[in-house]
Design an enzyme around this catalytic site. Structure first.
Site, PDB file in Angstrom:
ATOM      1  N   GLU A 214       4.956 -11.068  -6.503  1.00  0.00           N
ATOM      2  CA  GLU A 214       3.799 -11.464  -6.695  1.00  0.00           C
ATOM      3  C   GLU A 214       4.049 -10.683  -8.730  1.00  0.00           C
ATOM      4  O   GLU A 214       3.558 -11.062  -9.457  1.00  0.00           O
ATOM      5  CB  GLU A 214       2.670 -10.864  -6.670  1.00  0.00           C
ATOM      6  CG  GLU A 214       1.922  -9.138  -6.877  1.00  0.00           C
ATOM      7  CD  GLU A 214       2.798  -8.287  -5.124  1.00  0.00           C
ATOM      8  OE1 GLU A 214       2.924  -7.819  -5.113  1.00  0.00           O
ATOM      9  OE2 GLU A 214       3.658  -9.610  -4.415  1.00  0.00           O
TER      10      GLU A 214
ATOM     11  N   LYS B 154      -8.107 -12.709 -17.487  1.00  0.00           N
ATOM     12  CA  LYS B 154      -8.658 -13.248 -19.075  1.00  0.00           C
ATOM     13  C   LYS B 154      -7.988 -14.387 -19.228  1.00  0.00           C
ATOM     14  O   LYS B 154      -8.753 -14.666 -19.983  1.00  0.00           O
ATOM     15  CB  LYS B 154      -7.653 -11.851 -20.525  1.00  0.00           C
ATOM     16  CG  LYS B 154      -7.845 -12.116 -21.795  1.00  0.00           C
ATOM     17  CD  LYS B 154      -9.527 -11.986 -22.390  1.00  0.00           C
ATOM     18  CE  LYS B 154      -9.547 -11.080 -22.532  1.00  0.00           C
ATOM     19  NZ  LYS B 154     -10.803 -10.319 -22.720  1.00  0.00           N
TER      20      LYS B 154
ATOM     21  N   HIS C  67       7.941  -7.730  -3.406  1.00  0.00           N
ATOM     22  CA  HIS C  67       6.881  -8.125  -4.370  1.00  0.00           C
ATOM     23  C   HIS C  67       6.791  -9.706  -4.672  1.00  0.00           C
ATOM     24  O   HIS C  67       7.291  -9.673  -5.612  1.00  0.00           O
ATOM     25  CB  HIS C  67       6.053  -7.476  -5.023  1.00  0.00           C
ATOM     26  CG  HIS C  67       5.661  -5.470  -4.069  1.00  0.00           C
ATOM     27  ND1 HIS C  67       4.389  -5.289  -3.711  1.00  0.00           N
ATOM     28  CD2 HIS C  67       6.158  -5.061  -3.829  1.00  0.00           C
ATOM     29  CE1 HIS C  67       4.445  -4.397  -2.704  1.00  0.00           C
ATOM     30  NE2 HIS C  67       5.794  -3.908  -3.194  1.00  0.00           N
TER      31      HIS C  67
ATOM     32  N   GLY D  93       1.153  -1.324  -0.080  1.00  0.00           N
ATOM     33  CA  GLY D  93      -0.188   0.607  -0.020  1.00  0.00           C
ATOM     34  C   GLY D  93       1.015   0.740   0.186  1.00  0.00           C
ATOM     35  O   GLY D  93       1.983   0.982   0.509  1.00  0.00           O
TER      36      GLY D  93
ATOM     37  N   CYS E 205       5.304  -6.256   2.225  1.00  0.00           N
ATOM     38  CA  CYS E 205       5.345  -4.841   1.263  1.00  0.00           C
ATOM     39  C   CYS E 205       4.827  -4.455   3.250  1.00  0.00           C
ATOM     40  O   CYS E 205       5.344  -3.753   4.692  1.00  0.00           O
ATOM     41  CB  CYS E 205       5.193  -4.381   0.834  1.00  0.00           C
ATOM     42  SG  CYS E 205       6.376  -1.633   0.779  1.00  0.00           S
ATOM     43  N   TYR E 206       3.384  -3.317   2.587  1.00  0.00           N
ATOM     44  CA  TYR E 206       2.926  -2.361   3.804  1.00  0.00           C
ATOM     45  C   TYR E 206       2.532  -3.342   4.852  1.00  0.00           C
ATOM     46  O   TYR E 206       2.021  -3.028   5.833  1.00  0.00           O
ATOM     47  CB  TYR E 206       1.893  -2.260   3.379  1.00  0.00           C
ATOM     48  CG  TYR E 206       1.055  -0.435   4.079  1.00  0.00           C
ATOM     49  CD1 TYR E 206       1.392   0.272   4.825  1.00  0.00           C
ATOM     50  CD2 TYR E 206      -0.024  -1.721   4.485  1.00  0.00           C
ATOM     51  CE1 TYR E 206       0.375   0.566   5.893  1.00  0.00           C
ATOM     52  CE2 TYR E 206      -0.863  -0.875   5.900  1.00  0.00           C
ATOM     53  CZ  TYR E 206      -0.749   0.346   6.148  1.00  0.00           C
ATOM     54  OH  TYR E 206      -1.375   0.668   7.314  1.00  0.00           O
TER      55      TYR E 206
ATOM     56  N   ASP F 149     -15.070 -13.491 -24.705  1.00  0.00           N
ATOM     57  CA  ASP F 149     -15.716 -13.337 -22.849  1.00  0.00           C
ATOM     58  C   ASP F 149     -17.197 -13.669 -23.534  1.00  0.00           C
ATOM     59  O   ASP F 149     -17.723 -14.489 -22.439  1.00  0.00           O
ATOM     60  CB  ASP F 149     -15.825 -11.939 -22.076  1.00  0.00           C
ATOM     61  CG  ASP F 149     -14.160 -11.527 -22.073  1.00  0.00           C
ATOM     62  OD1 ASP F 149     -13.032 -11.860 -21.909  1.00  0.00           O
ATOM     63  OD2 ASP F 149     -14.242  -9.898 -22.168  1.00  0.00           O
TER      64      ASP F 149
END
Length: 537
Positions: A189, A393, A187, A73, A100-101, A245
């Site tokens: 991710e 997606k 991070h 954040g 992180c945060y 989609d």
């Protein structure tokens, strides 16, 4: 003729509810990567949900997650009004990973110390591992991790040990092994973090002991049950665009409710060359899913005549779209439900939610309204069916493959609901539509011929509302420039410009200038997202 009677379907066992399913919860503290964390967890075939940091302990107990991840954040944990989670989180007895945060908040709430460092750490940093057990097992010594912080944990809470450090951060990862509480300053991710997925695998599959049950097959089974429960014997109207989609949604709904589904293709005049004809033929003749074809080009052009503002364009197109739907449903109906192929990134960008760094409160910061979620009038009389709204997606493509969609649809590049109308900057008219439609065809043909179609997220042409001087056949021209936009991405949330061969760009530019009347210049957009968006409007 579409029957209004419900069809008889084989009973499907009710799938697990979210509270029963093995899942992880990501508590969002305003990070731009919160949804990316969710996507990474799902890549490990474990269901995940992103919830507000304000989520109560009672709600978390109801959801019964196998583990919880605290996102990063923009705040400092010691700022007045900084977002905090319920301290009862630490007594739930489930593994927690702070990122992180999230790590700093964990340290602060458990009586550690967080301070502003003498130097921030942003971008790539080498991770030196001090403890290779559980969380960092399999992560290479010196692996590059993506950092983005000015504050650091200076004193770890009681019961914690330091797992790793960098040259600028003494505590880059920490753990209380007994209580299964973990924090990382980087991070894991993001794709720039080497070993990030190995770390997440350790947390999700080993520490939280989640099994790989979140699959396309399980999603289809659960969605069919949910659709039948929501819709019952009522009829559903679906706007079919031919993209992955809406096509996946059509197959899913047809499997769930059969002839109670009516697919309607509204040709608003903003589709790519030859797509309307191809779509109707493919669905009607090959898939045996009838499609009601509605020609409404004149109506849509009238609605946006002279309109330059992209938000006004989108909203007028969305409003007219629903108007046509309502009129045609009166002719074909009655219908109770409107199905939409809304995806998770649509919800994220259109909600515009963020956290004010000063107050910690949610604030609206609209980027742009998506056609599926930004153009619906308040008096919409349809109830919405949106089975794909929590999918990314790539997950939709997986579901489409399992449902049996052909590769030409499954691998189709994303195409915006307002179509070519938002690939023409400024006012839209028939001449400009013809120009961008022909230029787009050249781009698609050359990308396909080069064999690069499936490695590019989107490839298209944009028409600018300016003219420039050129020379063709020894004569002066004063024509439009076309912008080529070719990007690579994993989920559309972030993107980078595609490094395609120069000779491919040359062939595209040469063909557009030679074949598309009204164009004398082609330029290439090399802006990433962020700071730009993929579409120009």
């Amino acid at each position: 003729m579409v029957t209004a009677h419900p069809v008889l379907l084989d009973p499907t066992p009710a799938p697990e509810t979210p509270s029963q399913r093995q899942m992880l919860v990501i508590l969002d503290f305003g990070s731009q990567y919160s949804e990316l964390i969710a996507r990474r967890i799902r890549e490990l075939q474990v269901y995940s949900e992103v919830l507000s940091y304000r989520t109560t302990i009672e709600e978390l107990r109801r959801l019964n997650p196998r583990g919880i991840i605290l996102s990063g954040g923009p705040n400092s944990v010691y700022d007045p009004g900084a977002p905090h989670c319920d301290p009862g989180l630490w007594t739930l007895g489930v593994p927690v990973l702070g990122v992180c945060y999230g790590m700093q908040l964990m340290a602060q709430q458990l009586a550690g110390t967080v301070e502003s460092g003498t130097a921030g750490e942003y971008g790539r940093a080498s991770l030196y591992i001090d403890d290779t057990s559980d969380l960092l097992s399999g992560v290479n010594q010196g692996a590059t991790m993506w950092m983005s912080h000015a504050d650091s944990v200076c004193v770890v809470p009681k019961g914690f040990v330091t797992l790793a450090h960098t040259s600028n951060t003494a505590c880059a990862a920490m753990a209380d092994h007994q209580r299964k509480l973990y924090g990382v300053q980087f991070h894991p991710e993001v794709m720039h973090s080497e070993g990030g997925m190995a770390l997440l695998f350790n947390f999700v599959r080993n520490i939280c002991q989640c099994q790989p049950t979140w699959t396309a097959e399980s999603f289809i089974e659960e969605s069919i049950a949910d659709i039948r429960k929501q819709v019952g014997s009522k009829r559903v109207l679906l706007a079919l665009s031919g993209g992955v989609d809406s096509s996946t949604l059509a197959f899913l709904l047809h499997r769930a409710i059969g002839d109670n589904l009516t697919c309607m293709f509204i040709d608003q005049g903003f589709m790519r060359k030859e797509e309307p004809e191809r779509l109707v033929k493919l669905f009607s003749e090959q898939f045996h899913i009838p499609v009601e074809y509605i020609q409404a080009t004149d109506r849509f052009l009238e609605q946006i005549a002279g309109v330059s503002d992209p938000e006004v364009k989108r909203k007028r197109i969305g409003h007219e779209f629903i108007q046509v739907f309502e009129e045609e449903s009166n002719r074909l109906g009655p219908f109770d439900y409107l199905a939409q192929g809304t995806l998770y990134p649509d919800i994220i960008e259109s909600s515009g939610e963020n956290i004010d760094p000063k107050t910690g409160e949610r604030v609206a910061v609209r980027i742009k309204s998506h056609h599926n979620v930004g153009g619906l009038p308040k008096n919409l009389r349809f109830k919405l069916v949106e089975p794909l709204r929590r999918l990314f997606k790539d997950e939709v493509r997986k579901v489409g493959r399992v449902l049996g969609l052909p590769l030409e649809i499954v691998n189709r590049h994303p195409f915006p609901g307002p179509g070519l109308a938002i690939r023409i900057l400024g006012a839209v008219d028939r001449e400009k539509l013809d120009i961008v439609r022909e230029a787009d065809m050249v781009v698609r043909q050359e990308i396909n011929a080069s064999g690069l179609y499936n490695s590019i997220w989107q490839a298209f042409a944009v028409l600018l509302p300016v003219r420039s001087v050129g020379v063709m056949g020894d004569q002066r021209t004063y024509s439009y420039p076309v912008v080529l936009r070719l990007v690579t991405s994993e989920d559309g949330m972030t993107a980078d410009w595609a490094r395609v061969p120069y000779d491919l760009l040359e062939r595209i530019a040469t063909r557009i200038v030679n074949e598309v009347k009204g164009v004398n210049r082609v330029v290439y957009d090399i802006t990433s997202k962020p700071p730009g968006t993929i579409e120009w409007e």
